[in-house]
Design a protein around this motif. Structure first.
Motif, mmCIF file in Angstrom:
data_model
loop_
_atom_site.group_PDB
_atom_site.id
_atom_site.type_symbol
_atom_site.label_atom_id
_atom_site.label_comp_id
_atom_site.label_asym_id
_atom_site.label_seq_id
_atom_site.Cartn_x
_atom_site.Cartn_y
_atom_site.Cartn_z
ATOM 1 N N HIS A 458 0.884 -1.471 0.229
ATOM 2 C CA HIS A 458 -0.002 0.089 0.074
ATOM 3 C C HIS A 458 0.964 1.361 0.034
ATOM 4 N N CYS A 459 1.959 1.213 -0.684
ATOM 5 C CA CYS A 459 3.003 2.207 -0.661
ATOM 6 C C CYS A 459 2.727 3.160 -1.946
ATOM 7 N N GLU A 460 2.855 4.569 -2.059
ATOM 8 C CA GLU A 460 3.014 5.323 -3.233
ATOM 9 C C GLU A 460 4.425 5.503 -3.635
ATOM 10 N N LEU A 461 4.355 4.774 -4.924
ATOM 11 C CA LEU A 461 5.894 4.955 -5.752
ATOM 12 C C LEU A 461 5.719 5.957 -6.703
ATOM 13 N N GLU A 462 6.575 6.818 -6.646
ATOM 14 C CA GLU A 462 6.357 7.893 -7.584
ATOM 15 C C GLU A 462 7.186 7.584 -8.734
ATOM 16 N N ALA A 463 7.444 8.424 -9.913
ATOM 17 C CA ALA A 463 7.852 8.174 -11.317
ATOM 18 C C ALA A 463 9.349 7.660 -11.050
ATOM 19 N N LEU A 464 10.239 8.181 -10.255
ATOM 20 C CA LEU A 464 11.555 7.866 -10.226
ATOM 21 C C LEU A 464 11.692 6.250 -9.945
ATOM 22 N N VAL A 465 11.087 5.399 -9.406
ATOM 23 C CA VAL A 465 10.943 4.175 -9.177
ATOM 24 C C VAL A 465 11.260 3.470 -10.690
ATOM 25 N N SER A 466 12.252 2.787 -10.840
ATOM 26 C CA SER A 466 12.534 2.126 -12.092
ATOM 27 C C SER A 466 11.512 1.271 -12.247
ATOM 28 N N SER A 467 11.204 0.826 -13.525
ATOM 29 C CA SER A 467 10.117 -0.101 -14.122
ATOM 30 C C SER A 467 10.503 -1.548 -13.668
ATOM 31 N N SER A 468 11.867 -1.728 -13.656
ATOM 32 C CA SER A 468 12.390 -3.027 -13.102
ATOM 33 C C SER A 468 12.208 -3.275 -11.708
ATOM 34 N N GLY A 469 12.083 -2.277 -10.810
ATOM 35 C CA GLY A 469 11.855 -2.186 -9.653
ATOM 36 C C GLY A 469 12.907 -2.342 -8.499
ATOM 37 N N TRP A 470 13.846 -3.464 -8.817
ATOM 38 C CA TRP A 470 14.828 -4.141 -8.083
ATOM 39 C C TRP A 470 16.113 -4.208 -8.860
ATOM 40 N N MET A 471 17.183 -4.298 -8.003
ATOM 41 C CA MET A 471 18.386 -4.185 -8.947
ATOM 42 C C MET A 471 19.336 -5.420 -8.296
ATOM 43 N N PRO A 472 20.302 -6.205 -8.952
ATOM 44 C CA PRO A 472 21.214 -7.131 -8.259
ATOM 45 C C PRO A 472 22.165 -6.371 -7.560
ATOM 46 N N TRP A 473 22.929 -7.244 -6.727
ATOM 47 C CA TRP A 473 24.012 -6.701 -5.979
ATOM 48 C C TRP A 473 25.414 -6.991 -6.650
ATOM 49 N N SER A 474 25.377 -8.234 -7.093
ATOM 50 C CA SER A 474 26.708 -8.482 -7.805
ATOM 51 C C SER A 474 26.345 -9.845 -8.580
ATOM 52 N N GLY A 475 26.221 -9.912 -9.676
ATOM 53 C CA GLY A 475 25.759 -10.917 -10.517
ATOM 54 C C GLY A 475 24.619 -11.525 -10.165
ATOM 55 N N ASP A 476 24.567 -13.075 -9.958
ATOM 56 C CA ASP A 476 23.170 -13.541 -9.487
ATOM 57 C C ASP A 476 23.292 -13.809 -7.832
ATOM 58 N N ILE A 477 24.152 -13.231 -7.274
ATOM 59 C CA ILE A 477 24.225 -13.385 -5.643
ATOM 60 C C ILE A 477 22.780 -12.965 -5.015
ATOM 61 N N GLY A 478 22.157 -14.141 -4.429
ATOM 62 C CA GLY A 478 20.964 -13.819 -3.714
ATOM 63 C C GLY A 478 19.750 -13.913 -4.857
ATOM 64 N N LEU A 479 19.582 -14.003 -5.873
ATOM 65 C CA LEU A 479 18.494 -13.952 -6.839
ATOM 66 C C LEU A 479 17.675 -15.211 -6.479
ATOM 67 N N ASN A 480 18.170 -16.274 -6.174
ATOM 68 C CA ASN A 480 17.359 -17.353 -6.362
ATOM 69 C C ASN A 480 16.855 -17.619 -4.705
ATOM 70 N N THR A 481 17.269 -16.759 -3.816
ATOM 71 C CA THR A 481 16.866 -17.091 -2.483
ATOM 72 C C THR A 481 16.386 -15.962 -1.613
ATOM 73 N N LEU A 482 16.499 -14.492 -2.307
ATOM 74 C CA LEU A 482 15.734 -13.413 -1.856
ATOM 75 C C LEU A 482 14.216 -13.518 -1.588
ATOM 76 N N TYR A 483 13.466 -12.580 -1.020
ATOM 77 C CA TYR A 483 12.362 -12.341 -1.268
ATOM 78 C C TYR A 483 11.961 -11.155 -1.191
ATOM 79 N N TYR A 484 11.519 -10.442 -2.492
ATOM 80 C CA TYR A 484 11.153 -9.324 -2.592
ATOM 81 C C TYR A 484 9.489 -9.040 -3.107
ATOM 82 N N GLY A 485 8.795 -8.503 -2.338
ATOM 83 C CA GLY A 485 7.365 -8.356 -2.522
ATOM 84 C C GLY A 485 6.818 -7.086 -2.638
ATOM 85 N N GLU A 486 5.841 -6.971 -3.398
ATOM 86 C CA GLU A 486 4.793 -5.864 -3.529
ATOM 87 C C GLU A 486 3.304 -6.310 -3.415
ATOM 88 N N PHE A 487 2.412 -5.220 -2.642
ATOM 89 C CA PHE A 487 1.142 -5.782 -2.745
ATOM 90 C C PHE A 487 0.441 -4.255 -2.653
#
Length: 529
Positions: A458-487
């Motif tokens: 229930h957050c207001e995300l203004e125009a500056l938020v990239s359409s991809s939403g999230w970015m990696p840290w380095s390579g694929d570190i954590g990409l298969n184990t993290l949980y990033y959610g929106e509702f």
């Protein structure tokens, strides 16, 4: 050296035949951990278990192993300190001192957990053991930068073993919380990424009403002019507060700019900082990792360890600037802490929500790189999250990940929850953004560690938020184990059609898992409206 050091030399793999000779209760409990072989090899040698032990007795035996090995780890770090005194090494001494502090905090949280579990305070134990594991991994991470002696290398290896023992104990507690006494039903820790949500209690709105404790009688006052009966510095007032207090001790910090570093020790419980308003009461510092001997952790302008901390109506800032990288304004290790109507200003790493359970209500948080980070279970309600330009050369463009959560173990009950928050930029940043959106990109977060967890509801995300939403840290570190959610977010930046494949939309039936009640047990310690 204590005999328990021998545990360091235990084989990392325990034969399946030997595993089968374990009592079935212990074998089932070990199968619920991330490192079942190490669990079996260590617990099988424990003299703390009776025949046919109960699940709680198995858990307490696992905690005992972790606690005793922690004592050995402290003695090994003390030996590093002693060696550094004989042949002076400033960096190694600083790392070892920080490590000693971290292991002391870890030991304290294990002790609290051991007392809480028989009383049925399982959520508390999970929070404390999550922090205990964090402190151990933090100690080990600090030493790796000064690993230039056999002594340091051996200590790091022992800490690796210690974190395995602590992880296993935490996993057992999680399994007990989820499945009760039936050890046959216990499973290794799973996350939302595995399609697993823990049982959540309560129904109705995701957010419950909250209020900040009513203003109570002021115990001491801080003022710039040092008038009679008034402390000149915030730190002096903190030192005047009693230790281990069971009641609130209120420090009124009058309007003014206080240039100092403030430290609230672990014994200073239930301390209250009451200012005269954001921008009126200002605590400011300029420590950063760009200065000799300063780590990210101790760069904080205000650092808090004592549980039950409350801050209201003030600004905390770090003016070190972006050229010196990490420069923390506020760092908290305070369990059950409430931060209300406060403002935090820096550039990289503004707010270090380091560990335990924290609640931020109606706050303003300003920065530009990873400026909300840590491995706590923190809930941000009705907050304004504002991206600042990079002052060095803002025209060159930048990438601004707002959050960097640092969960290292799937059993840790940590994560960041943002609810009813506004994500935007300052006027200066938005002017740059609108002039060239492709040069100034903002992301909801990136995975500092493998099991990073962050959700926006229930957050207001203004125009500056990239359409991809999230970015990696380095390579694929954590990409298969993290949980990033929106509702059910809204605003120009909330369109989820182009989000990265490794983020998620939270299923409606599980949104209540991230309520104040379920995520940080806030109904037990945050006064309701």
């Amino acid at each position: 050296m204590p005999s328990l050091l021998l545990l360091f030399f235990l084989p990392l793999h325990f034969s399946s035949a030997a595993h089968q000779t374990l009592p079935p209760e212990i074998a089932a409990a070990c199968n619920a951990t991330r490192f079942p072989d190490q669990c079996a090899s260590s617990i099988s040698q424990s003299n703390r278990l009776l025949q046919n032990p109960t699940p709680l007795q198995i858990i307490q035996a696992a905690l005992y192993l972790s606690s005793e090995n922690l004592k050995t780890a402290k003695s090994m770090v003390k030996a590093i300190l002693d060696s550094a005194e004989k042949i002076p090494n400033r960096n190694r001494t600083a790392a070892a001192l920080s490590c000693m502090d971290a292991l002391g905090y870890s030991e304290y949280r294990i002790s609290l957990s051991n007392d809480a579990i028989p009383l049925g305070r399982i959520k508390d134990a999970r929070a404390w053991l999550s922090a205990s594991l964090l402190y151990q991994t933090g100690c080990r991470s600090g030493l790796k930068y000064v690993n230039d002696t056999h002594e340091v290398d051996q200590t790091m290896s022992f800490l690796d073993n210690l974190t395995v023992l602590s992880s296993n104990a935490l996993s057992m507690v999680v399994a007990y919380d989820n499945f009760g006494n039936e050890t046959a039903a216990w499973l290794p820790p799973r996350t939302e990424r595995d399609g697993f949500w823990e049982h959540s209690s309560g129904t109705g709105e995701v957010v419950r009403g909250v209020r900040i404790p009513a203003k109570t009688e002021v115990n001491v006052t801080v003022c710039k002019d040092g008038s009679e009966g008034c402390y000149r510095t915030v730190q002096a007032a903190v030192e005047a507060a009693p230790g281990e207090s069971a009641v609130r001790f209120v420090i009124h910090i009058k309007e003014g700019v206080y240039e100092e570093s403030v430290r609230v020790g672990i014994e200073k419980k239930n301390l209250v900082f009451l200012g005269d308003g954001m921008g009126k009461t200002v605590i400011t510092g300029s420590l950063s990792v760009g200065q000799p001997g300063i780590s990210t952790y101790n760069s904080a302008t205000v650092g808090v360890l004592g549980d039950g901390f409350i801050a209201s109506e003030l600004t905390i800032q770090n003016t070190a600037g972006p050229d010196v990288h990490q420069a923390v304004a506020f760092r908290s290790d305070s369990d059950l802490s409430i931060i209300h109507n406060c403002e935090f200003i820096s550039n990289q790493d503004t707010l270090y929500a380091h560990s335990l359970r924290q609640f931020y209500n109606s706050c303003r948080i300003l920065g530009n790189v990873d400026f909300i980070f840590g491995n706590s279970a923190s809930f941000f309600l009705n907050c304004h999250i504002l991206v600042r330009p990079h002052p060095l050369n803002p025209q060159l463009g930048d990438e601004n990940p707002i959050t960097a959560h640092g969960r290292t173990d799937p059993a840790q009950s940590t994560g960041f929850v943002f609810q009813n928050c506004l994500l935007n930029g300052t006027e200066e940043f938005m002017a740059l953004y609108y002039a060239n959106p492709q040069r100034h990109r903002t992301f909801l977060g990136r995975p500092w560690k493998e099991y990073s967890r962050t959700v926006f509801i229930h957050c207001e995300l203004e125009a500056l938020v990239s359409s991809s939403g999230w970015m990696p840290w380095s390579g694929d570190i954590g990409l298969n184990t993290l949980y990033y959610g929106e509702f059910e977010n809204f605003g120009t930046g909330s369109n989820s059609s182009k989000r990265v494949a490794w983020s998620n939309q939270i299923p409606a039936e599980h949104a209540f898992s991230y309520s104040i009640q379920n995520f940080i047990q806030g109904n037990e310690w945050i006064p309701s409206s």
